[in-house]
Scaffold this active site. Structure first.
Site, PDB file in Angstrom:
ATOM      1  N   ASN A 103     -10.088  -0.322   0.406  1.00  0.00           N
ATOM      2  CA  ASN A 103      -8.625  -0.244   0.419  1.00  0.00           C
ATOM      3  C   ASN A 103      -8.105  -0.754  -0.924  1.00  0.00           C
ATOM      4  O   ASN A 103      -8.167  -1.950  -1.199  1.00  0.00           O
ATOM      5  CB  ASN A 103      -8.092  -1.091   1.580  1.00  0.00           C
ATOM      6  N   CYS A 108       0.812  -1.225   0.000  1.00  0.00           N
ATOM      7  CA  CYS A 108       0.000   0.000   0.000  1.00  0.00           C
ATOM      8  C   CYS A 108       0.848   1.278   0.000  1.00  0.00           C
ATOM      9  O   CYS A 108       0.332   2.369  -0.245  1.00  0.00           O
ATOM     10  CB  CYS A 108      -0.929   0.022   1.206  1.00  0.00           C
ATOM     11  N   HIS A 124      -3.364   7.157   3.445  1.00  0.00           N
ATOM     12  CA  HIS A 124      -3.770   5.876   2.868  1.00  0.00           C
ATOM     13  C   HIS A 124      -5.193   5.564   3.302  1.00  0.00           C
ATOM     14  O   HIS A 124      -5.544   5.717   4.481  1.00  0.00           O
ATOM     15  CB  HIS A 124      -2.801   4.793   3.366  1.00  0.00           C
TER      16      HIS A 124
HETATM   17  O1  UT7 Z   1      -3.645  -1.422   3.869  1.00  0.00           O
HETATM   18  C1  UT7 Z   1      -2.903  -1.491   5.043  1.00  0.00           C
HETATM   19  C2  UT7 Z   1      -3.215  -2.624   5.858  1.00  0.00           C
HETATM   20  N1  UT7 Z   1      -4.570  -2.842   6.252  1.00  0.00           N
HETATM   21  C3  UT7 Z   1      -5.158  -2.144   7.233  1.00  0.00           C
HETATM   22  O2  UT7 Z   1      -4.750  -1.077   7.580  1.00  0.00           O
HETATM   23  C4  UT7 Z   1      -6.327  -2.796   7.942  1.00  0.00           C
HETATM   24  C5  UT7 Z   1      -6.126  -2.687   9.436  1.00  0.00           C
HETATM   25  N2  UT7 Z   1      -7.158  -3.281  10.232  1.00  0.00           N
HETATM   26  C6  UT7 Z   1      -8.456  -2.908  10.235  1.00  0.00           C
HETATM   27  O3  UT7 Z   1      -8.861  -2.057   9.485  1.00  0.00           O
HETATM   28  C7  UT7 Z   1      -9.389  -3.549  11.232  1.00  0.00           C
HETATM   29  O4  UT7 Z   1      -8.635  -4.277  12.177  1.00  0.00           O
HETATM   30  C8  UT7 Z   1     -10.453  -4.488  10.589  1.00  0.00           C
HETATM   31  C9  UT7 Z   1     -11.476  -3.656   9.825  1.00  0.00           C
HETATM   32  C10 UT7 Z   1      -9.772  -5.472   9.652  1.00  0.00           C
HETATM   33  C11 UT7 Z   1     -11.201  -5.263  11.666  1.00  0.00           C
HETATM   34  O5  UT7 Z   1     -11.777  -4.381  12.611  1.00  0.00           O
HETATM   35  P1  UT7 Z   1     -11.608  -4.665  14.177  1.00  0.00           P
HETATM   36  O6  UT7 Z   1     -12.416  -3.664  14.879  1.00  0.00           O
HETATM   37  O7  UT7 Z   1     -10.135  -4.688  14.439  1.00  0.00           O
HETATM   38  O8  UT7 Z   1     -12.289  -6.074  14.340  1.00  0.00           O
HETATM   39  P2  UT7 Z   1     -11.632  -7.469  14.795  1.00  0.00           P
HETATM   40  O9  UT7 Z   1     -10.756  -8.019  13.730  1.00  0.00           O
HETATM   41  O10 UT7 Z   1     -11.065  -7.325  16.153  1.00  0.00           O
HETATM   42  O11 UT7 Z   1     -12.948  -8.359  14.874  1.00  0.00           O
HETATM   43  C12 UT7 Z   1     -13.998  -8.044  15.769  1.00  0.00           C
HETATM   44  C13 UT7 Z   1     -15.115  -9.049  15.547  1.00  0.00           C
HETATM   45  C14 UT7 Z   1     -14.649 -10.492  15.561  1.00  0.00           C
HETATM   46  O12 UT7 Z   1     -15.643 -11.268  16.220  1.00  0.00           O
HETATM   47  P3  UT7 Z   1     -15.459 -11.727  17.744  1.00  0.00           P
HETATM   48  O13 UT7 Z   1     -14.200 -12.542  17.777  1.00  0.00           O
HETATM   49  O14 UT7 Z   1     -15.355 -10.452  18.541  1.00  0.00           O
HETATM   50  O15 UT7 Z   1     -16.701 -12.499  18.003  1.00  0.00           O
HETATM   51  C15 UT7 Z   1     -14.599 -10.870  14.097  1.00  0.00           C
HETATM   52  O16 UT7 Z   1     -14.781 -12.247  13.882  1.00  0.00           O
HETATM   53  O17 UT7 Z   1     -15.725  -8.850  14.273  1.00  0.00           O
HETATM   54  C16 UT7 Z   1     -15.768 -10.091  13.541  1.00  0.00           C
HETATM   55  N3  UT7 Z   1     -15.645  -9.806  12.126  1.00  0.00           N
HETATM   56  C17 UT7 Z   1     -16.720  -9.539  11.346  1.00  0.00           C
HETATM   57  N4  UT7 Z   1     -18.033  -9.486  11.605  1.00  0.00           N
HETATM   58  C18 UT7 Z   1     -18.852  -9.172  10.589  1.00  0.00           C
HETATM   59  C19 UT7 Z   1     -14.526  -9.725  11.380  1.00  0.00           C
HETATM   60  N5  UT7 Z   1     -14.837  -9.409  10.104  1.00  0.00           N
HETATM   61  C20 UT7 Z   1     -16.186  -9.301  10.060  1.00  0.00           C
HETATM   62  C21 UT7 Z   1     -17.105  -8.975   9.050  1.00  0.00           C
HETATM   63  N6  UT7 Z   1     -18.419  -8.930   9.360  1.00  0.00           N
HETATM   64  N7  UT7 Z   1     -16.707  -8.716   7.775  1.00  0.00           N
END
Ligand code: UT7
Length: 330
Positions: free
Chosen positions: A287, A114, A257
């Site tokens: 993204n 990225c 970004h």
């Molecule tokens: O391009 C450069 C690199 N990329 C980034 O910069 C991305 C960086 N990370 C992020 O943007 C965020 O961490 C995400 C958007 C990927 C995830 O958000 P988060 O608030 O960090 O959520 P999480 O991964 O901690 O997941 C929270 C919950 C989980 O469920 P439990 O374990 O709490 O029951 C996941 O399983 O959300 C669940 N989850 C979803 N639920 C519905 C993960 N993806 C989804 C989804 N829909 N698509």
């Protein structure tokens, strides 16, 4: 005095096909509400069958060349930043060079995920220091969806395809120019496993007929990447400003970004730049990896978000890890 590099033209190209959050609700267990509140993304553009990266690099290049008021033949060097070239050999830059009919020009890919656009800008600056007469086409784009596991809801909702392009020359003092004042680049390969696409590299040897496993697709520890992204983009931006005796009060517009609205807002807050001076288009494109910063730049310039006389701070973060910042004077 060292000759300044200037951006003469900008353009971008995204595929026509749009995937909405509602479309994704039919693919994986997710919801528009979850995607919107956790990422700010509403839609993303994705390629259709028969389309590939070179359709995007070609489209973006033609728009940047038109904006620069230069014919393709004027270009002397081609740089393409991508992690998703349509083939290992030939490179994405060679494929683009051929499509533009520019036989004989230097053509080279740059791999910095990225952060690719800022790595390519700094490479272009170096080339211009060696060859002040050069006219450099920088393309920065990805077909991220070719490496997305559509069964993994933690990643597949985040990404889109696209490409941005810029034409750079040495400063000729002409009226329409944006000065690329400086770029700061950084990396940390020790953190590579937090965001990786291992399959297809020579570290994963396939035999004919082997199935494709999870390693072929983007794998990401989202929460950890999130923290590093905020910390690194803030730090490199501050370092770059300090190098010039500037503070964020001297910055009119922040172009970060576009990975996640929460990351964008956190970086703006930590830098003390209010939301109204921070450019956002992640809701439309998701993204787009290497395309994210140049698409934001092209939209910010052509849409009037940044005005002549203003200064923009660009910052990016990606797999590798790689991260960077750049200062542009309009
Ligand atoms: O391009 C450069 C690199 N990329 C980034 O910069 C991305 C960086 N990370 C992020 O943007 C965020 O961490 C995400 C958007 C990927 C995830 O958000 P988060 O608030 O960090 O959520 P999480 O991964 O901690 O997941 C929270 C919950 C989980 O469920 P439990 O374990 O709490 O029951 C996941 O399983 O959300 C669940 N989850 C979803 N639920 C519905 C993960 N993806 C989804 C989804 N829909 N698509």
């Amino acid at each position: 005095m060292k000759q300044q590099a200037v951006i003469k033209g900008l353009g971008f190209h995204v595929p026509e096909r749009i995937l909405t959050n509602q479309d994704l609700e039919r693919l994986v267990e997710t919801s528009d509400e979850w995607i919107t509140t956790r990422t700010g993304i509403k839609t993303r553009h994705v390629i259709s069958p028969g389309e590939s990266l070179s359709d995007l690099t070609h489209g973006a290049s033609l728009k940047a060349l038109a904006d620069a008021e230069l014919p393709p033949e004027a270009i002397t060097h081609i740089l393409v930043a991508t992690f998703s070239p349509e083939s290992v050999i030939p490179s994405a830059a060679c494929v683009l060079q051929d499509r533009l009919g520019l036989r004989g020009r230097m053509a080279q890919d740059i791999s910095a995920a990225c952060t690719g656009f800022l790595y390519a800008l700094e490479t272009a600056r170096g080339l211009l220091a060696l060859h002040p007469e050069a006219k450099i086409l920088v393309c920065s784009g990805d077909v991220v969806t070719s490496r997305v596991n559509w069964e993994d809801r933690g990643t597949c909702v985040l990404f889109g395809d696209g490409c941005g392009a810029a034409v750079l020359t040495a400063d000729d003092g002409g009226p329409r120019r944006t000065v690329l004042r400086d770029v700061a680049l950084a990396s940390d390969g020790a953190l590579g496993d937090l965001l990786s696409v291992r399959g297809g590299g020579s570290g994963t040897i396939y035999k004919l007929g082997d199935p494709v496993g999870e390693e072929y697709f983007v794998q990401m520890k989202g929460r950890e990447v999130f923290k590093h992204a905020v910390r690194s983009m803030t730090e490199v931006s501050r370092n770059l400003l300090e190098r010039h005796g500037l503070t964020t009060d001297d910055v009119d517009v922040l172009l970060p970004h576009q990975a996640n609205l929460r990351i964008i807002e956190a970086v703006g807050k930590k830098l003390g730049i209010p939301n109204e001076r921070v450019f956002v288009n992640v809701h439309k494109y998701g993204n787009t990896s290497a395309a994210s910063v140049p698409i934001a730049l092209a939209e910010a310039v052509h849409g009037g978000f940044v005005q002549p006389g203003q200064r923009a701070l660009l910052t990016a973060f990606g797999g590798g890890f790689t991260w960077a910042a750049a200062l542009l004077d309009f």
